[in-house]
Motif scaffolding. Structure first.
Motif, PDB file in Angstrom:
ATOM      1  N   ASP A  29      45.629  19.085  -0.002  1.00 13.35           N
ATOM      2  CA  ASP A  29      46.542  19.832  -0.862  1.00 13.35           C
ATOM      3  C   ASP A  29      47.348  20.850  -0.057  1.00 13.35           C
ATOM      4  O   ASP A  29      48.553  21.019  -0.281  1.00 13.35           O
ATOM      5  N   PHE A  30      46.690  21.524   0.891  1.00 15.17           N
ATOM      6  CA  PHE A  30      47.379  22.503   1.730  1.00 15.17           C
ATOM      7  C   PHE A  30      48.449  21.827   2.573  1.00 15.17           C
ATOM      8  O   PHE A  30      49.585  22.317   2.691  1.00 15.17           O
ATOM      9  N   HIS A  32      50.031  18.983   1.946  1.00 15.33           N
ATOM     10  CA  HIS A  32      51.122  18.518   1.083  1.00 15.33           C
ATOM     11  C   HIS A  32      51.979  19.681   0.593  1.00 15.33           C
ATOM     12  O   HIS A  32      53.196  19.554   0.445  1.00 15.33           O
ATOM     13  N   TYR A  33      51.348  20.826   0.339  1.00 18.12           N
ATOM     14  CA  TYR A  33      52.081  22.003  -0.129  1.00 18.12           C
ATOM     15  C   TYR A  33      53.149  22.397   0.883  1.00 18.12           C
ATOM     16  O   TYR A  33      54.303  22.672   0.529  1.00 18.12           O
ATOM     17  N   TRP A  34      52.785  22.427   2.167  1.00 22.02           N
ATOM     18  CA  TRP A  34      53.738  22.867   3.175  1.00 22.02           C
ATOM     19  C   TRP A  34      54.769  21.799   3.514  1.00 22.02           C
ATOM     20  O   TRP A  34      55.847  22.123   4.024  1.00 22.02           O
ATOM     21  N   ARG A  36      56.088  19.985   1.034  1.00 25.01           N
ATOM     22  CA  ARG A  36      56.988  20.066  -0.115  1.00 25.01           C
ATOM     23  C   ARG A  36      57.719  21.400  -0.204  1.00 25.01           C
ATOM     24  O   ARG A  36      58.801  21.474  -0.788  1.00 25.01           O
ATOM     25  N   ARG A  37      57.147  22.434   0.351  1.00 22.14           N
ATOM     26  CA  ARG A  37      57.683  23.793   0.173  1.00 22.14           C
ATOM     27  C   ARG A  37      59.052  23.919   0.838  1.00 22.14           C
ATOM     28  O   ARG A  37      59.214  23.597   2.003  1.00 22.14           O
ATOM     29  N   LYS A 203      42.173  26.045  -3.244  1.00 23.02           N
ATOM     30  CA  LYS A 203      42.390  25.014  -4.247  1.00 23.02           C
ATOM     31  C   LYS A 203      41.737  25.379  -5.573  1.00 23.02           C
ATOM     32  O   LYS A 203      42.366  25.280  -6.636  1.00 23.02           O
ATOM     33  N   HIS A 206      43.391  28.538  -7.156  1.00 21.69           N
ATOM     34  CA  HIS A 206      44.860  28.471  -7.271  1.00 21.69           C
ATOM     35  C   HIS A 206      45.537  29.514  -6.385  1.00 21.69           C
ATOM     36  O   HIS A 206      46.420  30.262  -6.810  1.00 21.69           O
ATOM     37  N   GLU A 254      49.880  34.618   0.502  1.00 26.71           N
ATOM     38  CA  GLU A 254      50.278  33.294   0.980  1.00 26.71           C
ATOM     39  C   GLU A 254      49.552  32.964   2.278  1.00 26.71           C
ATOM     40  O   GLU A 254      49.521  33.790   3.199  1.00 26.71           O
TER      41      GLU A 254
END
Length: 392
Positions: A29-30, A32-34, A36-37, A203, A206, A254
């Motif tokens: 998840d981490f 993918h977050y970066w 997409r960010r 995760k 949140h 963050e």
């Protein structure tokens, strides 16, 4: 009794396996977050880098110099703080000024002792001298890339962000006496145990609500609303407390994808134990409920004990195989995928030993409240430290 032990170790192994799956999920998840960010290009607020120093470590100068080589669009200054101008670190700072004359480097003598933590006491006095609205705190042995400030400070483009922190790698010496078994276990734990735990918390909760000492970047406005640095002069885990208080003040913390390096000393067994117990007991006091459950996360030791308890039954070996696969997947996804730490591949075979030590330190941490920090003994209660009184 044997049946009960078998049942208990089976349940603990299954719970540990569930944690490993959560850790793998958190790591993915981490990443993918970066991906997409959206990039915050062009946002580069002026920043004061606060670095409290005491003494000289072997790799310290290289770390300090890396902060002077920043490719940063905004203005930045580096403010060093020492308790005495006789500290050997002063000579290294003067050497830095001579090598980087275009970099704004300032030295503050912190004469006051405002609490048990000399580091935070110095930071309070350094903050008074900082010129800019944003400040960034990290330790003297942190080594960073030339884009460190750009990537970390760019996160403040979102107004909700009050603090930015960063993951880190523990670097051991390449060879020789500087790379002991204990330093390798320490570095392996940072990449394959500590970071997965952070990403699991991120995760499940949140987001993260704490800071990592490798990087604590924040606005002075957010820090003031969180109560400032003064209340932290008695805390051992000041980095955790800064992040927790800024999050409690309504800001977002963050976790950047910018990875920094820290140097792992050539630990002796005693030094390794002291450091691990200090970390364990500070975490125990900072995250009480979460820390109680930490024992179940060591799936590999539980699975090995389950094999013994079951009389080496075939099904227990099958369960052990699944656990080994999951543990290696977490180690590689966090240590190699996120941190790009090549040491993980070199020392992957040490994972079982590292995890047995981790489980042992977790259990041992409940036995006492004493920690050793910079050669001094302290008592730790509710996150606060007091000097231990030596008895004859």
């Amino acid at each position: 009794m044997a049946t009960a032990i078998e049942a208990i170790t089976t349940l603990l192994t299954l719970a540990g396996l569930a944690y490993l799956l959560l850790a793998w999920w958190g790591t993915r998840d981490f990443a993918h977050y970066w991906k997409r960010r959206p990039k915050s290009e062009g946002f580069a607020p002026d920043v004061s880098i606060l670095k409290p120093v005491k003494g000289v470590d072997p790799q310290m100068y290289a770390g300090l110099a890396s902060h002077c080589r920043q490719q940063y669009a905004g203005n930045f200054e580096i403010v060093f703080g020492v308790s005495s101008m006789d500290d050997p670190a002063v000579r290294e700072i003067e050497r830095l000024r001579a090598e980087f004359p275009d970099c704004v480097i300032r030295l503050v003598e912190c004469r006051e002792r405002l609490g048990t933590s000399g580091k935070v006491s110095n930071l309070v006095q350094m903050l008074r001298e900082a010129r800019y609205e944003h400040v960034l705190i990290n330790d003297s042995d942190i080594y960073v890339s030339p884009l460190y400030l750009t990537r970390v400070m760019g996160c403040f483009a979102e107004a909700s962000v009050g603090m930015v922190t960063a993951p880190y790698i523990g670097r051991t010496a390449e060879s020789g006496s500087g790379r002991t078994l204990w330093s390798r276990l320490e570095a392996l734990g940072i990449s394959t145990d500590f970071l997965p735990g952070v990403l699991t918390a991120r995760k499940l909760e949140h987001g993260i609500r704490f800071g990592l000492g490798s990087t604590l970047a924040m606005s002075r406005t957010a820090l003031a609303k969180a109560g400032g640095l003064e209340p932290l002069t008695e805390y051992l885990a000041d980095d955790y407390e800064m992040g927790a208080r800024i999050a409690a003040a309504g800001y977002r913390v963050e976790l950047s994808n910018e990875v920094v390096d820290t140097t792992v000393p050539a630990y002796s067994f005693r030094g390794f134990c002291d450091h691990q117990l200090r970390w364990s007991r500070s975490t125990r006091d900072s995250r009480k409920l979460g820390y109680v459950g930490l024992g179940i996360t060591y799936a590999l030791p539980w699975a090995l004990m389950n094999c013994v308890a079951s009389g080496l039954a075939l099904w227990s070996f099958s369960l052990l195989s699944v656990v080994v696969l999951a543990r290696v997947a977490v180690a590689l996804s966090a240590g190699v995928g996120i941190l790009r730490d090549g040491q993980v591949l070199r020392d992957l075979w040490l994972l079982p030993l590292r995890d047995f030590f981790g489980l042992g330190f977790w259990a041992w941490s409940f036995a006492d409240d004493t920690v050793v920090w910079r050669g001094e003994r302290f008592h730790l209660r509710d996150g606060r430290i007091t000097r231990a009184v030596e008895t004859e």
